[in-house]
Design a protein around this motif. Structure first.
Motif, PDB file in Angstrom:
ATOM      1  N   HIS A 115       0.825  -1.415  -0.316  1.00 39.19           N
ATOM      2  CA  HIS A 115      -0.037   0.322  -0.074  1.00 39.19           C
ATOM      3  C   HIS A 115       1.005   1.229  -0.023  1.00 39.19           C
ATOM      4  CE1 HIS A 115      -3.327   2.538   1.535  1.00 39.19           C
ATOM      5  NE2 HIS A 115      -2.322   3.323   1.560  1.00 39.19           N
ATOM      6  N   HIS A 116       0.290   1.885  -0.846  1.00 40.70           N
ATOM      7  CA  HIS A 116       1.603   3.662  -0.891  1.00 40.70           C
ATOM      8  C   HIS A 116       0.685   4.531  -0.826  1.00 40.70           C
ATOM      9  CE1 HIS A 116       4.676   5.831  -1.016  1.00 40.70           C
ATOM     10  NE2 HIS A 116       4.029   5.958  -2.577  1.00 40.70           N
ATOM     11  N   GLN A 117       1.091   5.532  -0.337  1.00 41.86           N
ATOM     12  CA  GLN A 117       0.000   6.904  -1.209  1.00 41.86           C
ATOM     13  C   GLN A 117       0.190   8.002  -0.358  1.00 41.86           C
ATOM     14  OE1 GLN A 117      -4.326   7.150  -0.013  1.00 41.86           O
ATOM     15  NE2 GLN A 117      -4.833   8.761  -1.294  1.00 41.86           N
ATOM     16  N   GLY A 118       0.641   8.838  -1.013  1.00 41.30           N
ATOM     17  CA  GLY A 118       1.647  10.406  -0.611  1.00 41.30           C
ATOM     18  C   GLY A 118       2.971   9.992  -0.286  1.00 41.30           C
ATOM     19  N   ARG A 119       3.172   9.807   1.498  1.00 37.38           N
ATOM     20  CA  ARG A 119       4.607   9.378   1.763  1.00 37.38           C
ATOM     21  C   ARG A 119       4.181   8.357   2.803  1.00 37.38           C
ATOM     22  NH1 ARG A 119       6.529  15.088   4.376  1.00 37.38           N
ATOM     23  NH2 ARG A 119       8.427  14.570   4.617  1.00 37.38           N
ATOM     24  N   ARG A 120       3.644   7.975   2.944  1.00 36.26           N
ATOM     25  CA  ARG A 120       3.561   6.697   3.598  1.00 36.26           C
ATOM     26  C   ARG A 120       2.611   5.326   3.026  1.00 36.26           C
ATOM     27  NH1 ARG A 120       3.236   8.305   8.408  1.00 36.26           N
ATOM     28  NH2 ARG A 120       2.936  10.773   9.333  1.00 36.26           N
ATOM     29  N   GLY A 121       2.978   4.712   3.402  1.00 36.92           N
ATOM     30  CA  GLY A 121       2.397   3.128   3.258  1.00 36.92           C
ATOM     31  C   GLY A 121       3.174   2.046   4.048  1.00 36.92           C
ATOM     32  N   TRP A 122       2.831   0.642   3.818  1.00 39.43           N
ATOM     33  CA  TRP A 122       2.873  -0.220   3.713  1.00 39.43           C
ATOM     34  C   TRP A 122       3.062  -1.389   3.345  1.00 39.43           C
ATOM     35  CZ3 TRP A 122      -0.724  -3.546   2.932  1.00 39.43           C
ATOM     36  CH2 TRP A 122      -2.301  -2.871   3.626  1.00 39.43           C
ATOM     37  N   ILE A 123       4.022  -2.781   3.421  1.00 37.43           N
ATOM     38  CA  ILE A 123       3.299  -3.879   2.749  1.00 37.43           C
ATOM     39  C   ILE A 123       3.884  -4.891   3.974  1.00 37.43           C
ATOM     40  CG2 ILE A 123       6.307  -3.809   3.597  1.00 37.43           C
ATOM     41  CD1 ILE A 123       6.564  -5.798   0.804  1.00 37.43           C
ATOM     42  N   SER A 124       2.040  -6.024   3.543  1.00 34.79           N
ATOM     43  CA  SER A 124       2.184  -7.307   4.465  1.00 34.79           C
ATOM     44  C   SER A 124       2.674  -8.299   3.554  1.00 34.79           C
ATOM     45  CB  SER A 124       0.092  -7.114   4.689  1.00 34.79           C
ATOM     46  OG  SER A 124      -0.444  -7.627   5.247  1.00 34.79           O
TER      47      SER A 124
ATOM     48  N   PRO B 278      19.021  -0.346   8.065  1.00 34.97           N
ATOM     49  CA  PRO B 278      19.628  -1.440   7.746  1.00 34.97           C
ATOM     50  C   PRO B 278      18.024  -2.488   6.678  1.00 34.97           C
ATOM     51  CG  PRO B 278      20.117  -2.204   9.198  1.00 34.97           C
ATOM     52  CD  PRO B 278      20.066  -0.422   9.124  1.00 34.97           C
ATOM     53  N   SER B 279      18.545  -3.041   5.828  1.00 33.74           N
ATOM     54  CA  SER B 279      17.319  -3.673   4.968  1.00 33.74           C
ATOM     55  C   SER B 279      16.821  -5.230   6.554  1.00 33.74           C
ATOM     56  CB  SER B 279      17.850  -3.717   3.695  1.00 33.74           C
ATOM     57  OG  SER B 279      18.306  -3.642   2.602  1.00 33.74           O
ATOM     58  N   ARG B 280      15.807  -5.536   6.483  1.00 34.76           N
ATOM     59  CA  ARG B 280      15.641  -6.257   7.159  1.00 34.76           C
ATOM     60  C   ARG B 280      14.258  -7.051   6.385  1.00 34.76           C
ATOM     61  NH1 ARG B 280      12.968  -2.079   9.917  1.00 34.76           N
ATOM     62  NH2 ARG B 280      14.348  -1.257   8.258  1.00 34.76           N
ATOM     63  N   ALA B 281      14.672  -9.295   6.529  1.00 34.72           N
ATOM     64  CA  ALA B 281      14.140  -9.763   6.046  1.00 34.72           C
ATOM     65  C   ALA B 281      12.485  -9.638   6.790  1.00 34.72           C
ATOM     66  CB  ALA B 281      14.537 -10.693   6.676  1.00 34.72           C
ATOM     67  N   LEU B 282      11.740 -10.529   5.833  1.00 33.79           N
ATOM     68  CA  LEU B 282      10.159  -9.874   6.505  1.00 33.79           C
ATOM     69  C   LEU B 282       9.897 -11.293   6.405  1.00 33.79           C
ATOM     70  CD1 LEU B 282       8.636  -6.497   5.378  1.00 33.79           C
ATOM     71  CD2 LEU B 282       9.508  -7.184   7.881  1.00 33.79           C
ATOM     72  N   GLU B 283       8.769 -11.847   7.244  1.00 32.68           N
ATOM     73  CA  GLU B 283       8.222 -13.182   7.140  1.00 32.68           C
ATOM     74  C   GLU B 283       6.732 -12.707   6.508  1.00 32.68           C
ATOM     75  OE1 GLU B 283      10.363 -15.608   6.757  1.00 32.68           O
ATOM     76  OE2 GLU B 283      12.613 -15.328   7.598  1.00 32.68           O
ATOM     77  N   ALA B 284       6.390 -14.360   5.942  1.00 33.50           N
ATOM     78  CA  ALA B 284       4.671 -14.522   5.992  1.00 33.50           C
ATOM     79  C   ALA B 284       4.601 -13.917   7.282  1.00 33.50           C
ATOM     80  CB  ALA B 284       4.588 -15.691   5.836  1.00 33.50           C
ATOM     81  N   GLY B 285       3.558 -12.909   7.307  1.00 33.23           N
ATOM     82  CA  GLY B 285       2.874 -12.588   8.452  1.00 33.23           C
ATOM     83  C   GLY B 285       2.922 -11.261   8.840  1.00 33.23           C
ATOM     84  N   GLU B 286       4.426 -11.288   9.413  1.00 33.32           N
ATOM     85  CA  GLU B 286       4.731  -9.682   9.005  1.00 33.32           C
ATOM     86  C   GLU B 286       4.396  -8.570   8.463  1.00 33.32           C
ATOM     87  OE1 GLU B 286       8.681 -10.947  11.729  1.00 33.32           O
ATOM     88  OE2 GLU B 286       8.855 -10.421   9.282  1.00 33.32           O
ATOM     89  N   ARG B 287       4.927  -7.502   8.861  1.00 27.69           N
ATOM     90  CA  ARG B 287       4.194  -5.763   8.284  1.00 27.69           C
ATOM     91  C   ARG B 287       4.772  -4.980   8.688  1.00 27.69           C
ATOM     92  NH1 ARG B 287      -1.703  -3.592   7.280  1.00 27.69           N
ATOM     93  NH2 ARG B 287      -1.371  -1.322   7.809  1.00 27.69           N
ATOM     94  N   LEU B 288       5.162  -4.415   7.714  1.00 22.42           N
ATOM     95  CA  LEU B 288       6.621  -3.280   8.059  1.00 22.42           C
ATOM     96  C   LEU B 288       5.717  -1.626   7.078  1.00 22.42           C
ATOM     97  CD1 LEU B 288       9.718  -1.677   8.034  1.00 22.42           C
ATOM     98  CD2 LEU B 288       9.980  -2.562   5.599  1.00 22.42           C
ATOM     99  N   GLY B 289       5.752  -0.628   8.241  1.00 23.77           N
ATOM    100  CA  GLY B 289       5.360   0.330   7.662  1.00 23.77           C
ATOM    101  C   GLY B 289       6.237   1.534   7.406  1.00 23.77           C
ATOM    102  N   TRP B 290       6.269   2.613   6.484  1.00 22.69           N
ATOM    103  CA  TRP B 290       7.187   3.542   6.860  1.00 22.69           C
ATOM    104  C   TRP B 290       6.708   5.077   6.290  1.00 22.69           C
ATOM    105  CZ3 TRP B 290       6.472  -0.438   2.775  1.00 22.69           C
ATOM    106  CH2 TRP B 290       5.970   0.107   1.609  1.00 22.69           C
TER     107      TRP B 290
END
Length: 260
Positions: free
Chosen positions: A108-117, A131-143
């Protein structure tokens, strides 16, 4: 959260979450479009597919697809990427860069904010703040932060949301946001009751299936009431016949020990 902050939420059963309800065969609108060198505008339910990558729009979205790089300029999309260990796909969304070698996830990305699920598999994500990080099934990263500078197509200014993106399902986004907050607080029974009270008969079949799916996940995995969960899934399958073809749901039923 500050403009320069990022966050990683713990696993929340993404593989069995509401997005699975959006990918049944009856929800697809025919064949996907092929990627082109021009920016892509996708309406809700439209998709683009090529080179082992399929992208479905969960909201009105704008993309730019060049070779092994896809920029999510605006919107919310579901990625399904066939294994490609020797040629990773790079996904750009605002300040974030995601390296994909084969998995299933939502951006999801809109304007300056977003996330990956993350729904399945694993990606390497860099939100530009550390630093870069690994995301596994079920995790979510927002920025949150400035738009990433990639190709000229990727930095096209974000368009305003389309008025038709949520026509007929007014209030659904707000309901799911309320429920997400209740889940974070561990108030699972309250989340179930809020979903049951919040569903509207005027919503599309797709939206009602999503709400029903969320209730089943909450009952079975988070509230731990397997008997109530099995009863709910039986009703869900009666209401939404295409659920019989949902592989994720069938695995959930098997795990819970629900009758076939």
């Amino acid at each position: 959260m500050s403009e320069n902050a990022h966050s990683v939420d713990p696993p929340q059963n993404a593989q069995e979450g509401p997005l699975a309800a959006l990918r049944t065969d009856s929800d697809r609108r025919g064949p996907c479009r092929a990627p082109t060198d021009e920016p892509l505008d996708l309406a809700v339910g439209e998709c683009v597919e090529g080179d082992g990558v399929r992208i479905d729009a969960l909201a009105g979205s704008a993309l730019a697809w060049t070779g092994d790089e896809v920029a999510v300029i605006d919107g919310e999309v579901l990625f399904e990427v066939a294994p490609r260990p020797d040629r990773p796909l790079r996904v750009i969304a605002g300040a974030a860069s995601i390296e994909v070698v084969g998995t299933r996830f939502v951006v999801h990305h809109q304007g300056r904010r977003g996330w990956i699920s993350m729904l399945e598999g694993r990606v390497i994500a860099d939100d530009g703040r550390g630093p870069s990080r690994a995301l596994e099934a079920g995790e979510r990263l927002g920025w949150a932060g400035p738009t990433a500078t990639t190709s000229a197509r990727a930095t096209t200014p974000a368009r305003a949301p389309r008025s038709g993106d949520t026509d007929g399902d007014e209030g659904l986004t707000e309901l799911l946001a309320e429920v997400a907050e209740l889940r974070r607080r561990g108030a699972y029974e309250a989340a179930v009751e809020r979903l049951r009270a919040g569903e509207r008969p005027t919503w599309s079949r797709r939206a009602r299936a999503l709400v029903s799916y969320e209730i089943g996940v909450l009952l079975g995995r988070q509230a731990g009431d397997h008997e109530a969960a099995c009863a709910h899934w039986a009703e869900h399958r009666r209401r939404f016949a295409d659920a019989e073809r949902d592989a994720l749901l069938l695995r959930t039923l098997e795990r819970l020990g629900c009758p076939p």
